[in-house]
Design a protein around this motif. Sequence first.
Motif, PDB file in Angstrom:
ATOM      1  N   VAL A 195       5.802   4.239 -14.769  1.00 32.92           N
ATOM      2  CA  VAL A 195       4.948   4.594 -12.961  1.00 32.92           C
ATOM      3  C   VAL A 195       5.007   3.357 -12.446  1.00 32.92           C
ATOM      4  N   THR A 196       4.666   3.630 -10.983  1.00 30.87           N
ATOM      5  CA  THR A 196       4.858   2.233  -9.877  1.00 30.87           C
ATOM      6  C   THR A 196       4.062   3.039  -8.965  1.00 30.87           C
ATOM      7  N   THR A 197       3.065   2.256  -8.301  1.00 30.22           N
ATOM      8  CA  THR A 197       2.781   2.728  -6.937  1.00 30.22           C
ATOM      9  C   THR A 197       3.662   1.686  -6.063  1.00 30.22           C
ATOM     10  N   GLY A 198       4.544   0.894  -5.817  1.00 37.66           N
ATOM     11  CA  GLY A 198       4.665   0.229  -5.118  1.00 37.66           C
ATOM     12  C   GLY A 198       4.642  -1.149  -5.690  1.00 37.66           C
ATOM     13  N   ASP A 199       4.772  -1.904  -4.716  1.00 42.54           N
ATOM     14  CA  ASP A 199       4.510  -3.454  -5.331  1.00 42.54           C
ATOM     15  C   ASP A 199       3.395  -4.318  -4.218  1.00 42.54           C
ATOM     16  N   PRO A 200       1.657  -4.534  -5.051  1.00 46.14           N
ATOM     17  CA  PRO A 200       0.567  -4.770  -4.685  1.00 46.14           C
ATOM     18  C   PRO A 200       0.940  -5.353  -3.200  1.00 46.14           C
ATOM     19  N   LYS A 201       1.429  -7.175  -3.918  1.00 47.36           N
ATOM     20  CA  LYS A 201       1.556  -7.688  -2.621  1.00 47.36           C
ATOM     21  C   LYS A 201       2.811  -7.815  -1.918  1.00 47.36           C
ATOM     22  N   VAL A 202       3.929  -6.986  -1.833  1.00 48.55           N
ATOM     23  CA  VAL A 202       3.682  -6.308  -0.147  1.00 48.55           C
ATOM     24  C   VAL A 202       3.396  -5.748   0.299  1.00 48.55           C
ATOM     25  N   VAL A 203       2.948  -4.805  -0.420  1.00 49.42           N
ATOM     26  CA  VAL A 203       2.203  -3.177   0.044  1.00 49.42           C
ATOM     27  C   VAL A 203       1.108  -3.890   1.065  1.00 49.42           C
ATOM     28  N   SER A 204       0.514  -5.179   0.009  1.00 48.57           N
ATOM     29  CA  SER A 204      -1.092  -5.824   0.549  1.00 48.57           C
ATOM     30  C   SER A 204      -0.546  -6.626   2.211  1.00 48.57           C
ATOM     31  N   ALA A 205       0.566  -7.315   2.144  1.00 50.27           N
ATOM     32  CA  ALA A 205       0.912  -8.398   3.339  1.00 50.27           C
ATOM     33  C   ALA A 205       0.307  -7.538   4.916  1.00 50.27           C
ATOM     34  N   PRO A 206       0.123  -7.765   5.720  1.00 46.57           N
ATOM     35  CA  PRO A 206      -0.175  -8.312   6.680  1.00 46.57           C
ATOM     36  C   PRO A 206       0.795  -7.840   7.423  1.00 46.57           C
ATOM     37  N   ASP A 207       1.705  -7.816   7.368  1.00 47.70           N
ATOM     38  CA  ASP A 207       3.507  -7.634   7.902  1.00 47.70           C
ATOM     39  C   ASP A 207       3.686  -6.400   7.192  1.00 47.70           C
ATOM     40  N   ALA A 208       3.233  -5.617   6.208  1.00 45.13           N
ATOM     41  CA  ALA A 208       3.793  -5.008   5.767  1.00 45.13           C
ATOM     42  C   ALA A 208       4.903  -3.817   6.182  1.00 45.13           C
ATOM     43  N   THR A 209       5.562  -3.674   6.198  1.00 45.02           N
ATOM     44  CA  THR A 209       6.416  -2.354   6.338  1.00 45.02           C
ATOM     45  C   THR A 209       7.450  -0.876   5.252  1.00 45.02           C
ATOM     46  N   PRO A 210       7.585  -0.100   5.694  1.00 51.53           N
ATOM     47  CA  PRO A 210       8.748   0.339   4.821  1.00 51.53           C
ATOM     48  C   PRO A 210       9.495   0.082   3.926  1.00 51.53           C
ATOM     49  N   GLN A 211      10.349  -0.643   4.747  1.00 54.07           N
ATOM     50  CA  GLN A 211      11.993  -0.849   4.575  1.00 54.07           C
ATOM     51  C   GLN A 211      11.133  -2.106   3.731  1.00 54.07           C
ATOM     52  N   ALA A 212      10.340  -3.175   4.029  1.00 51.80           N
ATOM     53  CA  ALA A 212       9.773  -3.784   2.911  1.00 51.80           C
ATOM     54  C   ALA A 212       9.779  -2.806   1.345  1.00 51.80           C
TER      55      ALA A 212
ATOM     56  N   ASP B 189      18.054   7.346 -19.455  1.00 50.19           N
ATOM     57  CA  ASP B 189      16.698   8.017 -20.550  1.00 50.19           C
ATOM     58  C   ASP B 189      15.310   7.748 -20.228  1.00 50.19           C
ATOM     59  N   LEU B 190      14.442   7.290 -18.917  1.00 48.71           N
ATOM     60  CA  LEU B 190      13.110   6.794 -18.747  1.00 48.71           C
ATOM     61  C   LEU B 190      12.957   7.175 -17.329  1.00 48.71           C
ATOM     62  N   HIS B 191      12.179   8.406 -17.139  1.00 47.16           N
ATOM     63  CA  HIS B 191      11.861   9.286 -16.087  1.00 47.16           C
ATOM     64  C   HIS B 191      11.594   7.549 -15.315  1.00 47.16           C
ATOM     65  N   ARG B 192      11.309   8.321 -13.689  1.00 50.25           N
ATOM     66  CA  ARG B 192      10.782   7.144 -13.038  1.00 50.25           C
ATOM     67  C   ARG B 192       9.717   8.343 -11.937  1.00 50.25           C
ATOM     68  N   ILE B 193       8.284   7.217 -12.105  1.00 50.42           N
ATOM     69  CA  ILE B 193       7.249   7.959 -11.484  1.00 50.42           C
ATOM     70  C   ILE B 193       6.443   7.318 -10.400  1.00 50.42           C
ATOM     71  N   MET B 194       6.861   7.353  -8.793  1.00 54.80           N
ATOM     72  CA  MET B 194       6.226   6.962  -7.858  1.00 54.80           C
ATOM     73  C   MET B 194       4.602   7.517  -7.266  1.00 54.80           C
ATOM     74  N   LEU B 195       4.005   7.367  -7.833  1.00 52.03           N
ATOM     75  CA  LEU B 195       2.320   7.641  -7.582  1.00 52.03           C
ATOM     76  C   LEU B 195       2.438   7.013  -5.394  1.00 52.03           C
ATOM     77  N   VAL B 196       2.034   7.772  -5.159  1.00 48.50           N
ATOM     78  CA  VAL B 196       2.015   7.006  -3.279  1.00 48.50           C
ATOM     79  C   VAL B 196       0.946   6.851  -2.870  1.00 48.50           C
ATOM     80  N   GLY B 197       0.961   6.762  -1.642  1.00 46.53           N
ATOM     81  CA  GLY B 197      -0.960   6.842  -1.025  1.00 46.53           C
ATOM     82  C   GLY B 197      -0.963   5.295  -0.830  1.00 46.53           C
ATOM     83  N   PHE B 198      -0.189   4.299  -1.424  1.00 44.26           N
ATOM     84  CA  PHE B 198      -0.471   2.600  -1.319  1.00 44.26           C
ATOM     85  C   PHE B 198       0.545   2.025  -0.545  1.00 44.26           C
ATOM     86  N   THR B 199       1.171   2.922   0.128  1.00 46.36           N
ATOM     87  CA  THR B 199       2.021   1.946   0.932  1.00 46.36           C
ATOM     88  C   THR B 199       2.248   1.776   1.807  1.00 46.36           C
TER      89      THR B 199
END
Length: 298
Positions: free
Chosen positions: A191-208, A233-243
């Motif tokens: 499970v991931t929600t994205g990279d917190p360090k990237v999405v919390s940056a003031p200039d965060a972009t969808p591409q980054a 063998d591993l399912h990869r889940i993204m919980l969105v709402g934080f990017t």
Amino acid sequence: MRLSTCILPVHRWHEGGRERWTRAEELGFHAAYTYDHLSWRVPFRDGPWFGAVPTLTAAAGVTSRLRLGTLVTSPNFRHPVTLAKELLTLDDVSGGRVTLGVGAGGTGFDATALGQEPWTPRERADRFAEFVTLLDQLLTGDATTYRGTYYSALEVRNIPGCVQRPRLPFAVAATGPRGLRLTARYGQAWVTTGDPKVVSAPDATPQASLAAVERQVARLGEACAEEGRDPADLHRIMLVGFTPDPLLDSVDAFVDFAGRHAEAGIDEVVLHWPIPGTRFEADPDVFARIATEAPAQL
């Protein structure tokens, strides 16, 4: 690509709670998850917030197809012995429809609710490793004895075991090297929600943000290689709402987001059920259209 939802436990069961879970099944979602916290952030901190396991048990009784789970359970206020018994029961009540989302937990309101001092990052990681290891043993064996640094179990019985064999699946939330190796060792999903360090940056972009998810997936593959595990063998889940993605603006916006993340290796996207006046606010009609129309386009 699977499409699921996450329903926060903020509504009384007979005042909108039940309807959201039955509606999730009607809309065709693959799974519906909920957070496992005692409370969570402003504006939810001082409002209604109900327990995850009782909520999922109630949801199991009013649905028949929908998978159910936590995103995520942590050691902050849980002990593996009592949690395993609750999960075994929930798996039985639901007819084998439960996934345990599990993570190391954060430093929020749950972290000191039982009166403990805040854990250091090292101690949190150490506890998480023991937590998952013991849970795996408890849910796969009839009787478990375990003595660790933080958790112990003495002749604990879990008969008849899970409906799902050898046990219900673990979806492990992790981004660091130790957590990813733990995922490769014990997880059926990541499970991931994205990279917190990237999405919390003031200039965060969808591409980054997307590039950061691609790096996470690559590191997961490296951890699998270290553990001798096939990453497929591993399912990869993204919980969105934080990017920084406007993915709930329209069906097309969501399909674009999901398609790009599918190419990055994500195979399940989890949308928060809309809650007005919060970061999860969304047009209910667009949300319903995404649920019913997007899967065919993906």
